[in-house]
Design a protein around this motif. Sequence first.
Motif, short mmCIF file in Angstrom:
data_model
loop_
_atom_site.label_atom_id
_atom_site.label_comp_id
_atom_site.label_asym_id
_atom_site.label_seq_id
_atom_site.Cartn_x
_atom_site.Cartn_y
_atom_site.Cartn_z
N ALA A 109 1.02 -1.42 -0.08
CA ALA A 109 -0.33 0.33 0.10
C ALA A 109 1.15 1.82 -0.40
CB ALA A 109 -0.73 -0.24 0.79
N LEU A 110 1.81 1.17 0.92
CA LEU A 110 2.82 2.40 0.74
C LEU A 110 3.76 2.32 -0.61
CD1 LEU A 110 2.92 4.68 2.67
CD2 LEU A 110 5.56 3.42 3.33
N ILE A 111 4.03 1.78 -1.40
CA ILE A 111 4.85 1.81 -2.23
C ILE A 111 4.00 2.23 -3.27
CG2 ILE A 111 5.70 0.30 -4.23
CD1 ILE A 111 6.80 -1.30 -1.85
N GLY A 112 2.54 1.93 -3.21
CA GLY A 112 1.56 2.73 -4.52
C GLY A 112 1.57 3.48 -4.01
N ILE A 113 1.14 4.10 -2.79
CA ILE A 113 1.38 5.72 -2.33
C ILE A 113 2.70 6.33 -3.12
CG2 ILE A 113 1.47 7.38 -0.72
CD1 ILE A 113 -0.76 5.89 0.74
N GLY A 114 3.65 6.35 -2.61
CA GLY A 114 5.61 6.67 -3.15
C GLY A 114 5.81 6.94 -4.65
N GLN A 115 4.51 5.94 -5.98
CA GLN A 115 4.73 6.22 -6.58
C GLN A 115 4.27 6.90 -7.38
OE1 GLN A 115 3.72 1.49 -7.54
NE2 GLN A 115 5.81 1.75 -8.14
N ALA A 116 2.97 7.08 -6.50
CA ALA A 116 2.02 7.70 -7.03
C ALA A 116 2.04 8.99 -6.55
CB ALA A 116 0.34 7.87 -6.61
N TYR A 117 2.88 9.64 -6.08
CA TYR A 117 2.89 10.79 -5.09
C TYR A 117 4.52 11.09 -5.16
CZ TYR A 117 -1.88 10.74 -4.92
OH TYR A 117 -2.96 10.66 -4.84
N PRO A 118 5.40 10.98 -5.51
CA PRO A 118 6.63 10.78 -5.14
C PRO A 118 8.20 12.06 -4.62
CG PRO A 118 6.94 11.46 -7.78
CD PRO A 118 5.34 11.19 -7.10
N SER A 119 6.60 12.96 -4.94
CA SER A 119 7.51 14.37 -3.96
C SER A 119 7.64 13.88 -2.03
CB SER A 119 6.55 15.48 -4.08
OG SER A 119 7.40 15.48 -5.56
N SER A 120 6.38 12.99 -1.41
CA SER A 120 6.02 12.72 -0.25
C SER A 120 6.89 12.10 -0.07
CB SER A 120 4.17 11.94 -0.45
OG SER A 120 4.10 13.71 -0.52
N ARG A 121 7.38 12.14 1.82
CA ARG A 121 8.16 11.14 2.17
C ARG A 121 7.42 10.03 2.82
NH1 ARG A 121 10.11 9.97 7.22
NH2 ARG A 121 12.25 9.38 7.47
N CYS A 122 7.27 7.93 2.86
CA CYS A 122 6.91 7.78 3.48
C CYS A 122 7.56 6.76 4.10
CB CYS A 122 6.15 6.76 2.20
SG CYS A 122 5.03 7.93 1.38
N ILE A 123 6.67 6.06 5.47
CA ILE A 123 7.65 5.18 6.40
C ILE A 123 6.23 4.47 6.77
CG2 ILE A 123 8.12 6.69 7.69
CD1 ILE A 123 10.28 5.54 9.12
#
Length: 361
Positions: free
Chosen positions: A194-208
Amino acid sequence: MTTQTTTQTTVDPAQVEELMGRLLNDLAATAGLQMTHIGIKTGLWKAMAGGGWLTPAEVATRSGVAQPYAREWLKHQTASGYVDHDPQSERFALPPAAAAVLADDVQSGIVGGFASMLSAMATDNAMVEEAFRSGGGVGWHQRSAQHWQGMDLATRAEVVPALASQWIPALDGVADKLRAGASVADIGCGYGAALIGIGQAYPSSRCIGFDYHDASIAQARKAAATAGVADHVMFEVADAVAYPGARYDLVLFVDTFHDLGDPLAALRHTRQALADDGTVLLVEFAAADRLEDNLNPMGRLLYASSALVCTANALSQGATDPLGTAPGPARLTELAREAGFTRISRVDVEAPFNLLLELRP
């Protein structure tokens, strides 16, 4: 001399027969799910999709499955009502509706994921049986790898396609923040899909992503590297009530909240870790508040999953009164308010299997 009176209960044979019929249906459904799953994994469903009327030999050739197995599989799916059969030509056909579900990568991924987890439950049942007697728990880390993989498969099929394209855009102002560059945390991230999907859709965000299960975190890190997002999508081993970081713009609980040993403490910690204008997306399974409103196939699945997996996991983390897999929106709202959230709303999106709540301070 003491005389004892024995009261005999007369059992209606018709009721016994009806009960045995229901048990037979359950046995058939349990076996049938495995047959359906085998059809997904071996490509039988895809081989039939759009092929019209086919002989067992033709299905075997198209799928690469040995003919005796293809023939018996076709007979089973005909008995289950998923495949049509022409007795005169001894051919079989896959109806369009069945093809749309069972030959589709997304829909079949959901079925396949849950089938894998149910198979793993059978493997893990010795531990669960003992827990039923002792009152102890069975943690996620004690489950077989097949169970972890099944959850990841179901998440990839059901959650990932909807999360960035539908669910996040339905939250007030959150998509704009993520596009500009925001801080995102996923609690109980598992293999990280799920988080990888967000990271791909919103590359400017920092996800952990955080999970107490070190094997899942190791797999999530590999998946992020493979997806090419490891520079801004990271994973750490941490507990839901004490994960690090502050001023998160978005915190996710995706089908994990009910598994926690202390969900209220996790929400209170999240309230402290959230930015003043931050958002929590709480995703749970779609269930009504009252037992009598969950007396349906979905309710049967959720209550079984609760006893066999989720309640057992919560007890392993020290829960004294686990939420269970089907807490319902009223109980979730009550906990959110107790944790300090004042704005709680149901997210208006199409999610047949899920309930989505947006929590704000």
